[in-house]
Design a protein around this motif. Structure first.
Motif, PDB file in Angstrom:
ATOM      1  N   ASP A 263     -11.552 -30.481  -8.384  1.00 37.92           N
ATOM      2  CA  ASP A 263     -11.638 -30.279  -9.825  1.00 37.92           C
ATOM      3  C   ASP A 263     -12.392 -31.359 -10.567  1.00 37.92           C
ATOM      4  O   ASP A 263     -12.360 -31.415 -11.787  1.00 37.92           O
ATOM      5  CB  ASP A 263     -10.217 -30.198 -10.413  1.00 37.92           C
ATOM      6  CG  ASP A 263      -9.539 -28.928  -9.969  1.00 37.92           C
ATOM      7  OD1 ASP A 263     -10.264 -27.980  -9.628  1.00 37.92           O
ATOM      8  OD2 ASP A 263      -8.308 -28.903  -9.964  1.00 37.92           O
ATOM      9  N   THR A 264     -13.009 -32.302  -9.871  1.00 35.76           N
ATOM     10  CA  THR A 264     -13.695 -33.357 -10.614  1.00 35.76           C
ATOM     11  C   THR A 264     -15.124 -33.547 -10.111  1.00 35.76           C
ATOM     12  O   THR A 264     -15.458 -33.205  -8.993  1.00 35.76           O
ATOM     13  CB  THR A 264     -12.963 -34.717 -10.481  1.00 35.76           C
ATOM     14  OG1 THR A 264     -12.921 -35.082  -9.113  1.00 35.76           O
ATOM     15  CG2 THR A 264     -11.567 -34.655 -11.043  1.00 35.76           C
ATOM     16  N   THR A 281     -14.425 -33.592 -15.536  1.00 33.80           N
ATOM     17  CA  THR A 281     -14.015 -32.253 -15.118  1.00 33.80           C
ATOM     18  C   THR A 281     -14.967 -31.207 -15.677  1.00 33.80           C
ATOM     19  O   THR A 281     -14.699 -30.022 -15.600  1.00 33.80           O
ATOM     20  CB  THR A 281     -12.600 -31.958 -15.631  1.00 33.80           C
ATOM     21  OG1 THR A 281     -12.600 -32.172 -17.035  1.00 33.80           O
ATOM     22  CG2 THR A 281     -11.602 -32.865 -14.971  1.00 33.80           C
ATOM     23  N   ARG A 299      -6.671 -30.584 -15.630  1.00 36.70           N
ATOM     24  CA  ARG A 299      -7.928 -31.237 -15.239  1.00 36.70           C
ATOM     25  C   ARG A 299      -7.919 -32.716 -15.595  1.00 36.70           C
ATOM     26  O   ARG A 299      -8.413 -33.549 -14.858  1.00 36.70           O
ATOM     27  CB  ARG A 299      -9.099 -30.556 -15.939  1.00 36.70           C
ATOM     28  CG  ARG A 299      -9.395 -29.205 -15.340  1.00 36.70           C
ATOM     29  CD  ARG A 299     -10.514 -28.590 -16.088  1.00 36.70           C
ATOM     30  NE  ARG A 299     -10.891 -27.315 -15.498  1.00 36.70           N
ATOM     31  CZ  ARG A 299     -11.840 -26.549 -15.992  1.00 36.70           C
ATOM     32  NH1 ARG A 299     -12.509 -26.944 -17.055  1.00 36.70           N
ATOM     33  NH2 ARG A 299     -12.129 -25.419 -15.417  1.00 36.70           N
TER      34      ARG A 299
END
Ligand code: GDP
Length: 473
Positions: A263-264, A281, A299
């Motif tokens: 997610d990053t 994010t 996030r």
């Protein structure tokens, strides 16, 4: 443990297409292997016979030829550097071929067929260490030079490679070794045989020296490893816009590193010599079913994991929301900068007082936060934001212009251990504790310092250090 008496080979340049690529060999058969594979053009002078008699440290033009098939693998420049004045203190051969992976692999395969062994990661540098060409701190610096992300980090690595840190560590160690020798003589011989000498001044001097080295360690580690800063905030406050602005403004965009979680995303900036890894994010597609608010929080949580610093982006053109509050709470004591974005949309309102007021009402602990008004759209305030990041990173400690001596957590830990033992020895000495107890602490301090230079490093430690290198170094 590494063996030293065979001949190792590796492609020492990065995989990919390049103008040239280098296959490096070191060990007792390096030049014999080159001789068997190398041919010179027939036009060369009779004084340089085919395939032998390499002039040391002189590039020689020719071809690498498969001795079995007679097939030409590549047109190359080869150089032979005789031991002991080489990187590994053994014979070294470098074959400069064309930088294509197929050509380099063919040269590598031919060297292997002639009896060389494929080098382990870091094995060239390990040989340099094991043969006394470099001490351990210098050997580690080889990798730091390769990996340096900013000029300051590079300068620190080059200084360490030149032995600046090692010289200081050896100097302190020498003082302690001499005190220890005196104490041991006192243990072994009757008191009247050994003239009394004051050891406190020496111990004090060693303690001061270690304290001075440790003082720059945190700064040095930051230059070498960089700082992780998470950009967090609810959707649409301008996180992606801010990231793009910072990337464009940064003097050197260094690398794109894939995110540590799915997610990053990560990008590295160079802010006044400090590599700042921005963890973001942005750009991650949003599942339609996810409630927007929860997504922002999840996030942000992912980006914050492992970050040294948080950039909380807020949209000042709208009142702060519950989602802003939930994300702000995630920061939970982490060093933070509130980035008050979209100031171009404001008329007369002061974004600082407004945001600070609301955050006080939320009973957030913002005493140590910096508040920086910016516009990611126009670029206003971006310089102040960069300043604030650097300021927060150094927490008020002025960034000195010279490169720091200590840049590795391993060295810092060993220095701290040495200092603790020196302090313990001084306390014991003042309390007139038995000499042999003092000697135990001083032995431990000497041991800790030897781990930095490798004088007392265990095989495991040495292997772990070189395992981080790539093949070919
Ligand atoms: P994110 O979801 O937090 O990554 O936000 P974005 O960077 O995608 O921005 C959301 C919207 O706000 C976009 O339409 C941007 O153009 C706009 N935006 C971002 N920063 C600013 C700013 O400083 N001023 C103005 N007026 N609009 C901005």
């Amino acid at each position: 443990m590494y063996s030293l008496d065979d001949t190792i080979v590796a492609i020492s340049t990065p995989v990919g297409e390049g103008g040239i690529g280098i296959v490096r060999l070191t060990g007792p058969d390096a030049v014999a292997i080159l001789t068997r594979l190398f041919t010179r053009p027939l036009t060369s002078t009779p004084s340089t016979p085919l395939g032998s008699g390499f002039q040391p440290r002189t590039l020689t033009y020719g071809h690498i030829v498969d001795p079995e098939s007679g097939e030409v693998a590549d047109e190359v420049l080869a150089v032979y550097m005789p031991a002991p004045r080489t990187f590994t203190r053994q014979d070294v051969v470098e074959i400069n071929g064309h930088g294509g992976i197929v050509a380099l692999r063919r040269i590598l395969a031919l060297c292997l067929r002639q009896g060389a062994r494929l080098a382990e990661p870091g094995e060239f540098t390990a040989r340099a260490f094991l043969n006394g060409r470099l001490d351990l701190a210098q050997a580690e610096a080889v990798l730091d030079v390769v990996r340096a992300k900013t000029d300051t980090a590079l300068q620190a690595a080059v200084d360490q490679l030149a032995g600046h840190l090692s010289d200081q560590v050896r100097a302190v160690r020498q003082v302690l070794v001499e005190v220890l020798a005196y104490l041991e003589a006192r243990i072994d011989f009757a008191e009247d045989e050994i003239p009394e000498r004051a050891i406190e001044p020496d111990l004090a001097r060693a303690g001061e020296h270690l304290t001075a080295l440790l003082a720059s360690a945190d700064r040095g580690i930051m230059y070498r490893q960089g700082v992780r800063a998470a950009i967090v905030g609810r959707p649409n406050v301008g996180k992606s816009s801010l990231l793009n602005r910072l990337l464009r403004a940064s003097r050197a965009i260094v690398t794109d590193i894939p995110g540590t979680t799915r997610d990053t995303l990560e990008e590295t900036l160079n802010l006044q010599g400090v590599p700042v890894v921005l963890v973001d994010t942005a750009g991650i597609s949003q599942a339609a079913s996810d409630p927007v608010e929860r997504l922002g929080i999840e996030r942000s949580r992912a980006a914050l994991a492992g970050a040294d610093l948080a950039l909380l982006v807020l949209d000042t053109s709208e009142p702060l929301t519950d989602a802003d509050r939930s994300i702000a709470r995630l920061l939970n004591g982490k060093p933070a900068i509130a980035v008050l974005n979209k100031i171009d949309l404001l008329n007369d309102q002061n974004p600082m007082t407004q945001a600070q007021g609301v955050m006080h009402d939320w009973s957030l602990d913002i005493d140590h936060w910096a508040f920086v008004p910016v516009s990611a759209l126009t670029g206003e305030g971006l310089e102040a934001l960069e300043e604030a990041i650097v300021e927060t990173v150094f927490s008020g400690r002025v960034a000195a212009s010279e490169a720091p001596l200590v840049t590795s957590p391993r060295h810092k830990e060993a220095l701290r251990r040495a200092l603790d033992h020196v302090d313990a020895a001084r306390t014991a000495h003042r309390a007139c504790v038995e000499v042999d107890l003092l000697a135990i602490d001083l032995t431990a301090a000497v041991q800790a310092l030897g781990e930095i230079t490798g004088q007392t490093a265990s095989e495991d430690l040495v292997e772990t250090i070189f395992a981080n290198f790539c093949v070919g170094k």
